[in-house]
Motif scaffolding. Structure first.
Motif, PDB file in Angstrom:
ATOM      1  N   GLY A  47       0.777  -1.231   0.000  1.00  0.00           N
ATOM      2  CA  GLY A  47       0.000   0.000   0.000  1.00  0.00           C
ATOM      3  C   GLY A  47       0.810   1.283   0.000  1.00  0.00           C
ATOM      4  O   GLY A  47       0.235   2.370  -0.017  1.00  0.00           O
ATOM      5  N   PHE A  48       2.141   1.186   0.005  1.00  0.00           N
ATOM      6  CA  PHE A  48       2.975   2.390   0.046  1.00  0.00           C
ATOM      7  C   PHE A  48       3.226   2.920  -1.357  1.00  0.00           C
ATOM      8  O   PHE A  48       3.585   2.175  -2.263  1.00  0.00           O
ATOM      9  CB  PHE A  48       4.316   2.109   0.731  1.00  0.00           C
ATOM     10  CG  PHE A  48       5.261   3.277   0.672  1.00  0.00           C
ATOM     11  CD1 PHE A  48       5.001   4.418   1.416  1.00  0.00           C
ATOM     12  CD2 PHE A  48       6.377   3.253  -0.141  1.00  0.00           C
ATOM     13  CE1 PHE A  48       5.851   5.516   1.353  1.00  0.00           C
ATOM     14  CE2 PHE A  48       7.232   4.336  -0.207  1.00  0.00           C
ATOM     15  CZ  PHE A  48       6.970   5.475   0.542  1.00  0.00           C
ATOM     16  N   ASP A  49       3.062   4.233  -1.516  1.00  0.00           N
ATOM     17  CA  ASP A  49       3.320   4.909  -2.782  1.00  0.00           C
ATOM     18  C   ASP A  49       4.302   6.047  -2.527  1.00  0.00           C
ATOM     19  O   ASP A  49       3.941   7.034  -1.886  1.00  0.00           O
ATOM     20  CB  ASP A  49       2.019   5.452  -3.369  1.00  0.00           C
ATOM     21  CG  ASP A  49       2.217   6.215  -4.665  1.00  0.00           C
ATOM     22  OD1 ASP A  49       3.344   6.246  -5.205  1.00  0.00           O
ATOM     23  OD2 ASP A  49       1.219   6.790  -5.149  1.00  0.00           O
ATOM     24  N   PRO A  50       5.547   5.932  -3.023  1.00  0.00           N
ATOM     25  CA  PRO A  50       6.530   6.988  -2.767  1.00  0.00           C
ATOM     26  C   PRO A  50       6.140   8.336  -3.377  1.00  0.00           C
ATOM     27  O   PRO A  50       6.654   9.372  -2.966  1.00  0.00           O
ATOM     28  CB  PRO A  50       7.821   6.448  -3.381  1.00  0.00           C
ATOM     29  CG  PRO A  50       7.399   5.406  -4.342  1.00  0.00           C
ATOM     30  CD  PRO A  50       6.096   4.857  -3.833  1.00  0.00           C
ATOM     31  N   LYS A  51       5.246   8.335  -4.343  1.00  0.00           N
ATOM     32  CA  LYS A  51       4.799   9.586  -4.973  1.00  0.00           C
ATOM     33  C   LYS A  51       3.416  10.007  -4.472  1.00  0.00           C
ATOM     34  O   LYS A  51       2.837  10.966  -4.950  1.00  0.00           O
ATOM     35  CB  LYS A  51       4.736   9.427  -6.500  1.00  0.00           C
ATOM     36  CG  LYS A  51       6.012   8.942  -7.134  1.00  0.00           C
ATOM     37  CD  LYS A  51       7.069  10.005  -7.162  1.00  0.00           C
ATOM     38  CE  LYS A  51       8.262   9.505  -7.968  1.00  0.00           C
ATOM     39  NZ  LYS A  51       9.516   9.959  -7.471  1.00  0.00           N
ATOM     40  N   GLY A  52       2.890   9.273  -3.493  1.00  0.00           N
ATOM     41  CA  GLY A  52       1.546   9.536  -2.973  1.00  0.00           C
ATOM     42  C   GLY A  52       1.475  10.742  -2.065  1.00  0.00           C
ATOM     43  O   GLY A  52       2.495  11.253  -1.577  1.00  0.00           O
ATOM     44  N   GLU A  53       0.264  11.177  -1.812  1.00  0.00           N
ATOM     45  CA  GLU A  53       0.001  12.368  -0.985  1.00  0.00           C
ATOM     46  C   GLU A  53       0.615  12.249   0.408  1.00  0.00           C
ATOM     47  O   GLU A  53       1.198  13.205   0.909  1.00  0.00           O
ATOM     48  CB  GLU A  53      -1.513  12.583  -0.879  1.00  0.00           C
ATOM     49  CG  GLU A  53      -1.899  13.658   0.098  1.00  0.00           C
ATOM     50  CD  GLU A  53      -2.389  14.914  -0.578  1.00  0.00           C
ATOM     51  OE1 GLU A  53      -2.571  15.899   0.132  1.00  0.00           O
ATOM     52  OE2 GLU A  53      -2.580  14.897  -1.787  1.00  0.00           O
ATOM     53  N   LYS A  54       0.484  11.080   1.049  1.00  0.00           N
ATOM     54  CA  LYS A  54       1.035  10.918   2.407  1.00  0.00           C
ATOM     55  C   LYS A  54       2.550  11.139   2.420  1.00  0.00           C
ATOM     56  O   LYS A  54       3.085  11.744   3.328  1.00  0.00           O
ATOM     57  CB  LYS A  54       0.700   9.536   2.967  1.00  0.00           C
ATOM     58  CG  LYS A  54      -0.667   9.455   3.586  1.00  0.00           C
ATOM     59  CD  LYS A  54      -0.748   8.198   4.439  1.00  0.00           C
ATOM     60  CE  LYS A  54      -1.985   8.183   5.254  1.00  0.00           C
ATOM     61  NZ  LYS A  54      -1.872   8.805   6.542  1.00  0.00           N
ATOM     62  N   THR A  55       3.223  10.637   1.399  1.00  0.00           N
ATOM     63  CA  THR A  55       4.675  10.806   1.323  1.00  0.00           C
ATOM     64  C   THR A  55       5.026  12.269   1.068  1.00  0.00           C
ATOM     65  O   THR A  55       5.921  12.820   1.710  1.00  0.00           O
ATOM     66  CB  THR A  55       5.265   9.927   0.201  1.00  0.00           C
ATOM     67  OG1 THR A  55       4.871   8.568   0.419  1.00  0.00           O
ATOM     68  CG2 THR A  55       6.785  10.010   0.175  1.00  0.00           C
ATOM     69  N   LEU A  56       4.321  12.895   0.159  1.00  0.00           N
ATOM     70  CA  LEU A  56       4.639  14.268  -0.242  1.00  0.00           C
ATOM     71  C   LEU A  56       4.322  15.303   0.831  1.00  0.00           C
ATOM     72  O   LEU A  56       4.949  16.357   0.874  1.00  0.00           O
ATOM     73  CB  LEU A  56       3.915  14.614  -1.544  1.00  0.00           C
ATOM     74  CG  LEU A  56       4.284  13.740  -2.748  1.00  0.00           C
ATOM     75  CD1 LEU A  56       3.434  14.105  -3.956  1.00  0.00           C
ATOM     76  CD2 LEU A  56       5.769  13.843  -3.071  1.00  0.00           C
ATOM     77  N   THR A  57       3.359  15.011   1.703  1.00  0.00           N
ATOM     78  CA  THR A  57       2.976  15.982   2.737  1.00  0.00           C
ATOM     79  C   THR A  57       3.578  15.675   4.103  1.00  0.00           C
ATOM     80  O   THR A  57       3.480  16.498   5.015  1.00  0.00           O
ATOM     81  CB  THR A  57       1.442  16.071   2.876  1.00  0.00           C
ATOM     82  OG1 THR A  57       0.938  14.781   3.253  1.00  0.00           O
ATOM     83  CG2 THR A  57       0.796  16.537   1.584  1.00  0.00           C
ATOM     84  N   ALA A  58       4.189  14.514   4.250  1.00  0.00           N
ATOM     85  CA  ALA A  58       4.741  14.109   5.552  1.00  0.00           C
ATOM     86  C   ALA A  58       5.863  15.037   5.997  1.00  0.00           C
ATOM     87  O   ALA A  58       6.666  15.503   5.186  1.00  0.00           O
ATOM     88  CB  ALA A  58       5.254  12.678   5.486  1.00  0.00           C
TER      89      ALA A  58
END
Length: 175
Positions: A47-58
């Motif tokens: 379920g991890f996406d390095p380009k996903g919103e959670k990664t980009l806003t963390a």
């Protein structure tokens, strides 16, 4: 003074290594900023996406033991720095990675497994924020209408490095 904390990214695995944090093929980039788009590119988690919103806003990463193991490259903390990650909270760190975090003016905070488990549960709440008070050595996590606090230890020298903004700024102030 630099603020520590913000939205969290939970990486629920031990032994996340520096090649997963920033792949070796990017170590020839000229500036720290050039590393930015490659953060956690090779990390494989369900379920991890390095380009996903959670990664980009963390702004804070929460993980398990031996975080930052592998090569002793400064590029791993650098990719966090240019992506505005101010802290990593884990059960333990590889020694060189941990010191590189402090040297770059970022917090590497160790907490017991039970407290990491608690922080991981907060990942279910989209509004979760962690605030880190380096001076008082205290973490406050808020999310889902709940709030908890945890104390952490850091050596006086490492605290001074973080509060100064890293080794270079510390040296400028002291010498």
């Amino acid at each position: 003074m630099k603020s520590f904390g913000g939205p969290i990214l939970c990486l629920d695995r031990s032994d996340i290594n520096t090649d997963e944090i920033i792949p070796a093929k990017y170590l020839t980039e000229i500036t720290k900023e050039d590393l930015k788009p490659y953060i956690l590119e090779d990390l494989k988690l369900p379920g991890f996406d390095p380009k996903g919103e959670k990664t980009l806003t963390a702004r804070v990463i929460v993980s398990r033991g031996n975080f930052g193991c592998g090569s002793s490259r400064e590029h791993a903390p650098w990719v966090f720095e240019v992506n505005d990650i101010t802290a990593v909270i884990a059960e333990s760190f590889a020694r060189i990675f941990r010191q590189n975090m402090f040297n770059c003016g970022m917090a590497a905070i160790e907490l017991p497994a039970e407290q990491i488990d608690t922080l991981m549960k907060y990942a279910a709440f989209p509004d979760t924020i962690i605030a880190i008070d380096i001076e008082r050595q205290q973490i406050t996590v808020r999310g889902g209408g709940q709030e908890e606090q945890f104390a952490f230890d850091v050596s006086p020298f490492d605290k001074a490095l973080v509060l100064a903004g890293g080794w270079v700024d510390y040296a400028d102030q002291k010498y």
